[in-house]
Design a protein around this motif. Structure first.
Motif, PDB file in Angstrom:
ATOM      1  N   ALA A  23     -35.674  11.453 -44.228  1.00 15.13           N
ATOM      2  CA  ALA A  23     -36.371  11.915 -43.023  1.00 15.13           C
ATOM      3  C   ALA A  23     -37.733  12.510 -43.386  1.00 15.13           C
ATOM      4  O   ALA A  23     -38.713  12.372 -42.636  1.00 15.13           O
ATOM      5  N   VAL A  26     -40.164   9.713 -43.873  1.00 15.49           N
ATOM      6  CA  VAL A  26     -40.575   9.178 -42.564  1.00 15.49           C
ATOM      7  C   VAL A  26     -41.587  10.126 -41.931  1.00 15.49           C
ATOM      8  O   VAL A  26     -42.639   9.700 -41.444  1.00 15.49           O
ATOM      9  N   ASP A  27     -41.289  11.408 -42.006  1.00 17.61           N
ATOM     10  CA  ASP A  27     -42.193  12.425 -41.460  1.00 17.61           C
ATOM     11  C   ASP A  27     -43.593  12.310 -42.038  1.00 17.61           C
ATOM     12  O   ASP A  27     -44.584  12.339 -41.336  1.00 17.61           O
ATOM     13  N   GLU A  30     -45.108   8.497 -41.193  1.00 21.02           N
ATOM     14  CA  GLU A  30     -44.972   7.847 -39.886  1.00 21.02           C
ATOM     15  C   GLU A  30     -46.318   7.622 -39.195  1.00 21.02           C
ATOM     16  O   GLU A  30     -46.622   6.527 -38.729  1.00 21.02           O
ATOM     17  N   GLU A  31     -47.123   8.677 -39.178  1.00 22.37           N
ATOM     18  CA  GLU A  31     -48.412   8.569 -38.480  1.00 22.37           C
ATOM     19  C   GLU A  31     -49.356   7.583 -39.166  1.00 22.37           C
ATOM     20  O   GLU A  31     -50.013   6.768 -38.524  1.00 22.37           O
ATOM     21  N   SER A  49     -42.961   0.394 -32.276  1.00 24.82           N
ATOM     22  CA  SER A  49     -41.805   1.116 -32.808  1.00 24.82           C
ATOM     23  C   SER A  49     -40.842   0.193 -33.559  1.00 24.82           C
ATOM     24  O   SER A  49     -40.304   0.566 -34.599  1.00 24.82           O
ATOM     25  N   ASP A  50     -40.677  -1.037 -33.031  1.00 27.89           N
ATOM     26  CA  ASP A  50     -39.754  -1.962 -33.705  1.00 27.89           C
ATOM     27  C   ASP A  50     -40.229  -2.289 -35.112  1.00 27.89           C
ATOM     28  O   ASP A  50     -39.455  -2.270 -36.074  1.00 27.89           O
ATOM     29  N   LEU A  52     -42.327  -0.591 -36.931  1.00 23.58           N
ATOM     30  CA  LEU A  52     -42.289   0.608 -37.784  1.00 23.58           C
ATOM     31  C   LEU A  52     -40.872   0.875 -38.275  1.00 23.58           C
ATOM     32  O   LEU A  52     -40.650   1.241 -39.429  1.00 23.58           O
ATOM     33  N   GLN A  53     -39.934   0.682 -37.354  1.00 29.46           N
ATOM     34  CA  GLN A  53     -38.526   0.875 -37.741  1.00 29.46           C
ATOM     35  C   GLN A  53     -38.147  -0.084 -38.877  1.00 29.46           C
ATOM     36  O   GLN A  53     -37.541   0.319 -39.864  1.00 29.46           O
ATOM     37  N   PHE A  56     -39.701   1.140 -42.209  1.00 30.68           N
ATOM     38  CA  PHE A  56     -39.026   2.281 -42.857  1.00 30.68           C
ATOM     39  C   PHE A  56     -37.628   1.910 -43.365  1.00 30.68           C
ATOM     40  O   PHE A  56     -37.185   2.424 -44.394  1.00 30.68           O
ATOM     41  N   ILE A  57     -36.968   1.020 -42.645  1.00 29.45           N
ATOM     42  CA  ILE A  57     -35.642   0.601 -43.133  1.00 29.45           C
ATOM     43  C   ILE A  57     -35.796  -0.205 -44.427  1.00 29.45           C
ATOM     44  O   ILE A  57     -35.033  -0.044 -45.375  1.00 29.45           O
ATOM     45  N   TYR A  60     -36.403   2.162 -47.171  1.00 25.80           N
ATOM     46  CA  TYR A  60     -35.153   2.814 -47.584  1.00 25.80           C
ATOM     47  C   TYR A  60     -34.293   1.880 -48.442  1.00 25.80           C
ATOM     48  O   TYR A  60     -33.775   2.274 -49.485  1.00 25.80           O
ATOM     49  N   ARG A  78     -47.928  -1.471 -48.935  1.00 31.05           N
ATOM     50  CA  ARG A  78     -47.633  -2.872 -49.300  1.00 31.05           C
ATOM     51  C   ARG A  78     -46.470  -3.398 -48.461  1.00 31.05           C
ATOM     52  O   ARG A  78     -46.519  -4.512 -47.945  1.00 31.05           O
TER      53      ARG A  78
ATOM     54  N   MET B   1     -44.017   6.347 -28.123  1.00 33.82           N
ATOM     55  CA  MET B   1     -42.802   6.996 -28.638  1.00 33.82           C
ATOM     56  C   MET B   1     -43.159   8.250 -29.432  1.00 33.82           C
ATOM     57  O   MET B   1     -44.089   8.235 -30.225  1.00 33.82           O
ATOM     58  N   LYS B   3     -42.962  11.242 -32.157  1.00 36.47           N
ATOM     59  CA  LYS B   3     -42.716  11.207 -33.592  1.00 36.47           C
ATOM     60  C   LYS B   3     -41.236  11.455 -33.923  1.00 36.47           C
ATOM     61  O   LYS B   3     -40.628  10.711 -34.692  1.00 36.47           O
ATOM     62  N   LEU B   6     -38.898   8.452 -33.122  1.00 37.66           N
ATOM     63  CA  LEU B   6     -38.901   7.343 -34.081  1.00 37.66           C
ATOM     64  C   LEU B   6     -38.103   7.720 -35.324  1.00 37.66           C
ATOM     65  O   LEU B   6     -37.288   6.937 -35.822  1.00 37.66           O
ATOM     66  N   LYS B   7     -38.357   8.929 -35.815  1.00 43.47           N
ATOM     67  CA  LYS B   7     -37.643   9.371 -37.023  1.00 43.47           C
ATOM     68  C   LYS B   7     -36.133   9.350 -36.781  1.00 43.47           C
ATOM     69  O   LYS B   7     -35.379   8.803 -37.594  1.00 43.47           O
ATOM     70  N   LYS B   9     -34.512   7.677 -34.538  1.00 41.08           N
ATOM     71  CA  LYS B   9     -34.047   6.309 -34.313  1.00 41.08           C
ATOM     72  C   LYS B   9     -33.809   5.609 -35.656  1.00 41.08           C
ATOM     73  O   LYS B   9     -32.785   4.946 -35.852  1.00 41.08           O
ATOM     74  N   ILE B  10     -34.749   5.796 -36.565  1.00 45.77           N
ATOM     75  CA  ILE B  10     -34.626   5.156 -37.895  1.00 45.77           C
ATOM     76  C   ILE B  10     -33.379   5.683 -38.612  1.00 45.77           C
ATOM     77  O   ILE B  10     -32.576   4.917 -39.146  1.00 45.77           O
ATOM     78  N   LEU B  11     -33.210   7.011 -38.581  1.00 42.98           N
ATOM     79  CA  LEU B  11     -32.051   7.596 -39.271  1.00 42.98           C
ATOM     80  C   LEU B  11     -30.738   7.178 -38.604  1.00 42.98           C
ATOM     81  O   LEU B  11     -29.732   6.940 -39.291  1.00 42.98           O
ATOM     82  N   ILE B  14     -29.932   3.678 -39.742  1.00 39.28           N
ATOM     83  CA  ILE B  14     -29.428   3.714 -41.130  1.00 39.28           C
ATOM     84  C   ILE B  14     -27.962   4.156 -41.155  1.00 39.28           C
ATOM     85  O   ILE B  14     -27.133   3.575 -41.852  1.00 39.28           O
TER      86      ILE B  14
END
Lengths: 190, 298
Positions: A23, A26-27, A30-31, A49-50, A52-53, A56-57, A60, A78, B1, B3, B6-7, B9-11, B14
């Motif tokens: 988290a 991501v914090d 994210e921006e 959002s999709d 970005l999700q 981040f996945i 991870y 990258r 959305m 901040k 989104l965080k 949602k991602i968690l 997962i």
């Protein structure tokens, strides 16, 4: 206060032990990722959002592949770049639009690097830079965004795009040339 | 959305999909595979390069006038096309693998390709010097239908009595006026040697597999004007021994001064005499009359 105290590399190590630490990553990014992806894709905020999700996945899932010879920032940029390329490859096209945020620092960056930009009225450039960038080839547009908007140096751009530094320099030169041609097309009196 | 949204949602994704980081070995296998295939490609490229060197060194460039109408025709005849193509492919495969290593992208394409070519040439020279090129050429001729090994191509070019070239092994005989030569097709020839110069006999004293230039008299009879040793540079001692074993088992005569050993001895002999083997072959004997065949022009 983990987020402030820990380096990116430490957060990666902690996330591998406990996913809750992810988290903080991501914090922290994210921006930056939101701005970067929006700049290179022209997607609307709600569509971002999709993607970005997914980014981040992917970050991870690939934490064990993080190469400590790179900065974490270059590595995550990258992944974002590759994700955008994959997404557009699937969709076959990129949307056109003007979602590039141009603040004074961007104009200053351009002016410092482009001699011909110094002669142009900043207000005019600020209003038109988005259109000009949107008319550039995608790879030229992205490299200028990385250089002038994201303020990445040659080494970082090389690591993000996985191209040799010499190629990055050549691409930036060509991008500048095309940028200038587009400016001329816009009938700006240089 | 927002901040936070989104965080979270991602968690949530997962957690719900039970996504976990891929294990380290997954990436290590990928990295090592890229290196492994890269190294294998470089090694195969080295072998291809060694055969190219083997073919080029044994291309009879100094004698092309005897074998072809022009240098271009000779080059077309002996150029190792398939090996050059093979070498090119493996240089590209090595280049692709190297670029896909973690830091490969940092190097420019000309640098990587240049390095691949240089590595292939260096490995090629090493492999050639230990006889690997000869082994490869020999092994493929036995296993790959349609593959013509260099030795066979050379035999075809040099053993052409009607055009004034006869290549084969000198068979010991009681006769002193002629040499008995068994050509590479297994035919026996009586070769008149009265026109040979004394230096040619240095070659005949040292080497049993030779090439004569001269005149075709009739089937089984040849008049020699010059002689040079039959030599394949870069031969594998292993294959030579194997061939000798096979010859021995078949009851065939084994040349006593065959290949590089004989060639080396002969070269030393000629150096003592201050003669060069190629010059000897290029010499024309006036007694032999007109040049020894249609392709000999000087």
């Amino acid at each position: 206060m983990v987020n402030i105290e820990k380096t990116d590399e430490e957060l990666v190590a902690l996330s591998l032990q406990n996913r809750d630490f992810f988290a903080y990553i991501v914090d922290r990014y994210e921006e930056k990722m939101f701005r970067y992806v929006r700049r290179i894709t022209n997607l609307r905020e709600e569509d971002l959002s999709d993607i970005l999700q997914d980014i981040f996945i992917k970050v991870y899932q690939n934490l064990n592949d993080y190469d400590r010879n790179l900065s974490f920032s270059s590595w995550i940029y990258r992944i974002a770049h590759n994700q955008v390329v994959d997404t557009y490859r699937k969709n076959k096209s990129r949307p056109q639009g003007n979602y590039i945020d141009v603040d004074d620092s961007v104009i200053e960056n351009f002016a410092n690097d482009f001699d011909f930009v110094k002669a142009i009225d900043n207000k005019y450039l600020k209003e038109n830079i988005k259109n000009i960038l949107d008319h550039l080839d995608e790879n030229y547009k992205e490299i200028l965004i990385l250089k002038f908007f994201e303020e990445k140096d040659y080494k970082e751009i090389s690591d993000i795009l996985k191209k040799p530094m010499g190629t990055v320099a050549t691409l930036i030169n060509r991008a500048k040339k095309q940028f200038k041609e587009e400016l001329e097309k816009s009938k700006i009196n240089l | 959305m927002k901040k936070e949204d989104l965080k979270n949602k991602i968690l949530d994704v997962i957690r719900e999909k039970e996504i976990s980081p891929k294990p380290k070995w997954h990436f290590l296998v990928k990295d090592y595979s890229v290196w492994f295939f890269g190294i294998v490609s470089v090694l195969i490229g080295g072998v291809a390069s060694s055969v190219v060197i083997f073919v080029l060194i044994n291309g009879d460039w100094m004698s092309y006038r005897f074998l072809s109408d022009s240098l271009l025709e000779h080059t077309i005849k002996v150029a190792p096309y398939y090996w050059l193509l093979f070498l090119g492919i493996f240089i590209l495969v090595a280049d692709y693998n190297f670029k896909n290593t973690k830091e490969g992208y940092r190097y420019s394409v000309p640098k990587i390709v240049g390095l691949s070519i240089l590595t292939s040439i260096i490995l090629g020279l090493i492999f050639y010097s230990v006889g690997l090129a000869h082994i490869t050429d020999y092994a493929l001729s036995n296993r790959l239908p349609g593959y013509h090994r260099l030795n066979d191509i050379k035999k075809e070019m040099w053993n052409n009595p009607e055009t004034g070239l006869l290549a084969g092994t000198v068979i010991p005989s009681e006769r002193s006026d002629v040499l008995i030569v068994e050509d590479f097709d297994g035919n026996r020839w009586e070769v008149s040697i009265s026109n040979l110069m004394p230096m040619h006999f240095i070659i005949l004293d040292n080497v049993e597999r030779v090439v004569f230039s001269g005149k075709f008299i009739d089937e089984g009879h040849f008049e020699a004007c010059a002689v040079k040793p039959w030599e394949l540079k870069g031969e594998s001692p292993y294959i030579r021994e194997k061939m000798f074993e096979q010859m021995e088992q078949s009851g065939m005569h084994i040349p006593s001064n065959y290949g590089s050993v004989g060639g080396g001895m002969m070269r030393r002999g000629l150096q003592d005499e201050n003669l060069d083997e190629r010059n000897i072959f290029w010499m024309r004997i006036n007694n032999c009359g007109s040049p020894a065949g249609p392709k000999i022009t000087n």
